[in-house]
Design a protein around this motif. Structure first.
Motif, PDB file in Angstrom:
ATOM      1  N   GLY A  96       0.952  -1.069  -0.036  1.00  0.00           N
ATOM      2  CA  GLY A  96      -0.070   0.059  -0.070  1.00  0.00           C
ATOM      3  C   GLY A  96       0.773   1.398  -0.038  1.00  0.00           C
ATOM      4  N   LEU A  97       2.112   1.203  -0.537  1.00  0.00           N
ATOM      5  CA  LEU A  97       2.968   2.403  -0.584  1.00  0.00           C
ATOM      6  C   LEU A  97       2.200   3.814  -1.563  1.00  0.00           C
ATOM      7  CD1 LEU A  97       5.772   3.214   0.068  1.00  0.00           C
ATOM      8  CD2 LEU A  97       6.668   2.639  -2.141  1.00  0.00           C
ATOM      9  N   THR A  98       2.305   4.778  -0.685  1.00  0.00           N
ATOM     10  CA  THR A  98       1.875   5.967  -1.580  1.00  0.00           C
ATOM     11  C   THR A  98       2.778   6.960  -1.283  1.00  0.00           C
ATOM     12  OG1 THR A  98       0.540   6.976   0.255  1.00  0.00           O
ATOM     13  CG2 THR A  98      -0.663   5.182  -1.128  1.00  0.00           C
ATOM     14  N   THR A 129      -3.165  21.442  -3.637  1.00  0.00           N
ATOM     15  CA  THR A 129      -3.341  20.062  -4.160  1.00  0.00           C
ATOM     16  C   THR A 129      -2.303  19.053  -3.884  1.00  0.00           C
ATOM     17  OG1 THR A 129      -4.144  18.877  -6.296  1.00  0.00           O
ATOM     18  CG2 THR A 129      -2.473  20.538  -6.650  1.00  0.00           C
ATOM     19  N   GLU A 130      -2.226  17.972  -4.518  1.00  0.00           N
ATOM     20  CA  GLU A 130      -1.248  16.919  -4.210  1.00  0.00           C
ATOM     21  C   GLU A 130      -1.030  16.394  -5.589  1.00  0.00           C
ATOM     22  OE1 GLU A 130      -1.741  15.292   0.316  1.00  0.00           O
ATOM     23  OE2 GLU A 130      -3.089  14.612  -1.281  1.00  0.00           O
ATOM     24  N   LEU A 131       0.422  15.832  -5.949  1.00  0.00           N
ATOM     25  CA  LEU A 131       0.954  15.070  -7.059  1.00  0.00           C
ATOM     26  C   LEU A 131       1.083  13.622  -6.377  1.00  0.00           C
ATOM     27  CD1 LEU A 131       3.377  16.064  -9.659  1.00  0.00           C
ATOM     28  CD2 LEU A 131       3.362  14.016  -8.741  1.00  0.00           C
ATOM     29  N   LYS A 132       0.120  12.869  -6.941  1.00  0.00           N
ATOM     30  CA  LYS A 132       0.154  11.743  -6.723  1.00  0.00           C
ATOM     31  C   LYS A 132       1.162  10.847  -7.305  1.00  0.00           C
ATOM     32  CE  LYS A 132      -4.610  11.746  -5.283  1.00  0.00           C
ATOM     33  NZ  LYS A 132      -6.030  11.024  -5.144  1.00  0.00           N
ATOM     34  N   ALA A 133       2.294  10.573  -6.809  1.00  0.00           N
ATOM     35  CA  ALA A 133       3.471  10.130  -7.921  1.00  0.00           C
ATOM     36  C   ALA A 133       3.579   8.696  -7.601  1.00  0.00           C
ATOM     37  CB  ALA A 133       4.899  10.682  -7.145  1.00  0.00           C
ATOM     38  N   VAL A 134       3.047   8.114  -6.445  1.00  0.00           N
ATOM     39  CA  VAL A 134       2.880   6.603  -6.169  1.00  0.00           C
ATOM     40  C   VAL A 134       1.652   6.654  -5.428  1.00  0.00           C
ATOM     41  CG1 VAL A 134       3.808   4.635  -4.958  1.00  0.00           C
ATOM     42  CG2 VAL A 134       5.515   6.353  -6.060  1.00  0.00           C
ATOM     43  N   ASP A 135       0.775   5.607  -6.025  1.00  0.00           N
ATOM     44  CA  ASP A 135      -0.601   5.527  -5.307  1.00  0.00           C
ATOM     45  C   ASP A 135      -0.842   4.151  -5.065  1.00  0.00           C
ATOM     46  OD1 ASP A 135      -2.995   6.291  -4.402  1.00  0.00           O
ATOM     47  OD2 ASP A 135      -3.854   7.015  -6.360  1.00  0.00           O
ATOM     48  N   SER A 159       2.189   7.017   3.017  1.00  0.00           N
ATOM     49  CA  SER A 159       1.529   5.944   3.900  1.00  0.00           C
ATOM     50  C   SER A 159       1.887   4.696   3.256  1.00  0.00           C
ATOM     51  CB  SER A 159       0.101   5.902   3.694  1.00  0.00           C
ATOM     52  OG  SER A 159      -0.419   6.060   2.342  1.00  0.00           O
ATOM     53  N   GLY A 160       1.563   3.570   3.713  1.00  0.00           N
ATOM     54  CA  GLY A 160       2.166   2.175   3.373  1.00  0.00           C
ATOM     55  C   GLY A 160       3.224   1.752   4.129  1.00  0.00           C
ATOM     56  N   GLU A 161       3.700   0.440   4.155  1.00  0.00           N
ATOM     57  CA  GLU A 161       4.825  -0.223   4.622  1.00  0.00           C
ATOM     58  C   GLU A 161       5.915  -0.671   3.724  1.00  0.00           C
ATOM     59  OE1 GLU A 161       2.778  -3.565   6.403  1.00  0.00           O
ATOM     60  OE2 GLU A 161       2.148  -2.598   8.357  1.00  0.00           O
ATOM     61  N   VAL A 162       6.922  -0.491   4.211  1.00  0.00           N
ATOM     62  CA  VAL A 162       8.211  -1.221   3.441  1.00  0.00           C
ATOM     63  C   VAL A 162       8.786  -2.168   4.492  1.00  0.00           C
ATOM     64  CG1 VAL A 162      10.243  -0.611   2.482  1.00  0.00           C
ATOM     65  CG2 VAL A 162       8.585   0.967   2.214  1.00  0.00           C
ATOM     66  N   ILE A 163       8.729  -3.386   4.426  1.00  0.00           N
ATOM     67  CA  ILE A 163       9.172  -4.399   5.470  1.00  0.00           C
ATOM     68  C   ILE A 163      10.445  -4.883   5.104  1.00  0.00           C
ATOM     69  CG2 ILE A 163       8.472  -6.244   6.957  1.00  0.00           C
ATOM     70  CD1 ILE A 163       6.605  -4.071   7.371  1.00  0.00           C
ATOM     71  N   TYR A 194       1.853   2.326 -14.346  1.00  0.00           N
ATOM     72  CA  TYR A 194       1.264   3.420 -15.029  1.00  0.00           C
ATOM     73  C   TYR A 194       0.732   4.432 -14.180  1.00  0.00           C
ATOM     74  CZ  TYR A 194      -1.626   5.807 -18.437  1.00  0.00           C
ATOM     75  OH  TYR A 194      -2.257   6.673 -19.325  1.00  0.00           O
ATOM     76  N   LEU A 195       1.238   5.644 -14.117  1.00  0.00           N
ATOM     77  CA  LEU A 195       0.638   6.779 -13.396  1.00  0.00           C
ATOM     78  C   LEU A 195       0.604   6.381 -11.730  1.00  0.00           C
ATOM     79  CD1 LEU A 195      -0.486   9.650 -14.534  1.00  0.00           C
ATOM     80  CD2 LEU A 195      -2.918   8.759 -14.120  1.00  0.00           C
ATOM     81  N   GLY A 196       1.433   6.071 -11.240  1.00  0.00           N
ATOM     82  CA  GLY A 196       1.670   5.720  -9.874  1.00  0.00           C
ATOM     83  C   GLY A 196       1.290   4.350  -9.549  1.00  0.00           C
ATOM     84  N   LYS A 197       0.671   3.546 -10.340  1.00  0.00           N
ATOM     85  CA  LYS A 197       0.039   2.433  -9.772  1.00  0.00           C
ATOM     86  C   LYS A 197       0.807   1.180 -10.671  1.00  0.00           C
ATOM     87  CE  LYS A 197      -4.571   3.867  -8.522  1.00  0.00           C
ATOM     88  NZ  LYS A 197      -4.600   3.674  -7.208  1.00  0.00           N
ATOM     89  N   ILE A 198       0.700   0.044 -10.029  1.00  0.00           N
ATOM     90  CA  ILE A 198       1.155  -1.343 -10.836  1.00  0.00           C
ATOM     91  C   ILE A 198       0.040  -1.936 -11.485  1.00  0.00           C
ATOM     92  CG2 ILE A 198       2.043  -3.654 -10.433  1.00  0.00           C
ATOM     93  CD1 ILE A 198       4.045  -2.527  -8.368  1.00  0.00           C
ATOM     94  N   MET A 199       0.119  -1.958 -12.712  1.00  0.00           N
ATOM     95  CA  MET A 199      -1.028  -2.679 -13.557  1.00  0.00           C
ATOM     96  C   MET A 199      -0.539  -4.263 -13.641  1.00  0.00           C
ATOM     97  SD  MET A 199      -2.484  -0.015 -14.959  1.00  0.00           S
ATOM     98  CE  MET A 199      -2.509   0.621 -13.262  1.00  0.00           C
ATOM     99  N   GLU A 200       0.539  -4.683 -13.478  1.00  0.00           N
ATOM    100  CA  GLU A 200       0.572  -6.017 -13.833  1.00  0.00           C
ATOM    101  C   GLU A 200       1.975  -6.434 -13.147  1.00  0.00           C
ATOM    102  OE1 GLU A 200       0.183  -9.536 -17.448  1.00  0.00           O
ATOM    103  OE2 GLU A 200       0.241  -7.360 -17.843  1.00  0.00           O
TER     104      GLU A 200
END
Length: 330
Positions: free
Chosen positions: A12-14, A30-36, A73-77, A232-238
């Motif tokens: 859930g890394l953002t 506003t916010e730039l959502k680089a990783v979502d 937000s999110g976790e990096v374990i 793509y645009l901050g999200k993993i597609m595959e």
């Protein structure tokens, strides 16, 4: 690979960058959502390739994993510890095991430092003696294919490929377990790229180091990666094993990317169909609702504009975030 073999687990890394306006009293507008909402894992001794267009958030993901950017937000374990929840002082104990190879060997090396200074600096910061530094620098130069006498040279006295080898040696100085390779070949000639790729392969076999290999070059990623994630645009597609993804891509965006990769055989090249996507990627300042790819997707249908697909396992170890597949529905 077995789940208990996971070295780095991202959930859930953002990373949102605030955009402010005004003069002296600047206010966030506003916010730039680089990783979502990025989720993936890297196993011990594995290379996970991370691909996508420029601006998709690949480099930001790498910096968040290393805590060079603190995630929103999110976790990096890493080995059972959430790096995102640690203070800078607590992170110091983990820094030696998490390293980076930067994109541009001409910009990432201090021109006032000799090769010895560049490689030994992280060792000095973590308490190594002068004797230990000199022995380790000579050893590392040998490992990356440079002569120990080059330790007294400055960066401008090295070629581009040799500079990148210096960057690799610096990354290895503290015996890391995980290295983020941030487009390490993009500034190099093609012939030099092959040498650096082979070096990274050899080091992985010799030391068991894991890589997050960030690149926009799909041919390079196929050569070095065990698994590949498409952004793509901050999200993993595959995400899928390398051969599975390249031979049977599921997501329409992955299919479009792979259709643009040149094929060496002129007969095959003449027959293949390139998928042309309309328009440009949307701005991360105002990403589309639903699936972020739907405005450009040739297979989009009504629900794609309102439903956010989940990255779920559609087949064995093959994860896809697309409503064309039942498991991706919330």
């Amino acid at each position: 690979m077995a789940q208990d073999n996971v070295l780095v687990e991202v959930t859930g890394l953002t990373k949102y960058f605030p955009i402010a306006s005004g003069g002296l009293f600047r206010k966030k507008v506003t916010e730039l959502k680089a990783v979502d909402g990025v989720t993936f894992a890297v196993h011990q001794g594995e290379t996970l390739g991370l691909v996508g267009e420029s601006g998709s958030g690949k480099t930001t993901v790498g910096k968040c994993v290393l805590q060079l950017h603190r995630p929103t937000s999110g976790e990096v374990i890493f080995k059972g510890h959430d790096l995102a929840s640690l203070s800078e002082k607590q992170l110091r104990a983990y820094r030696p095991k998490l390293q980076v190879i930067f994109q541009d060997p001409y910009e990432s090396l201090n021109p006032r430092f000799t090769a010895y200074d560049i490689i030994s600096e992280p060792m000095k910061l973590h308490g190594a003696t002068r004797t230990e530094c000199r022995e380790r620098v000579a050893e590392l130069l040998n490992i990356v294919g440079l002569a120990p006498y080059m330790a007294e040279r400055y960066p401008h006295e090295f070629s581009g490929g040799q500079r990148q080898r210096l960057g690799v040696a610096r990354a290895l100085a503290l015996q890391p377990e995980f290295i983020v390779c941030d487009e390490p070949l993009s500034a190099l000639d093609v012939s030099i790229q092959a040498q650096v790729l082979n070096l990274l392969d050899d080091l992985q076999r010799q030391f068991g180091v894991a890589y997050l290999f960030i690149s926009h070059d799909l041919s390079v990623v196929r050569h070095i990666s065990h698994r590949v994630a498409v952004m793509y645009l901050g999200k993993i597609m595959e995400i899928a094993p390398r051969d599975t993804l390249y031979e049977k891509p599921l997501h329409p965006y992955t299919q479009a990317l792979l259709s643009a990769v040149p094929v060496p055989d002129p007969r095959v090249e003449a027959k293949r169909q390139v998928i042309l996507l309309p328009g440009e990627p949307p701005s991360p300042l105002n990403p589309p609702s639903g699936c972020v790819f739907h405005p450009r997707c040739p297979k989009a249908f009504e629900a794609c504009s309102s439903v956010v697909p989940l990255l779920n396992d559609d087949r064995d170890a093959h994860f896809v975030a697309c409503l064309l597949y039942k498991s991706s529905w919330p």
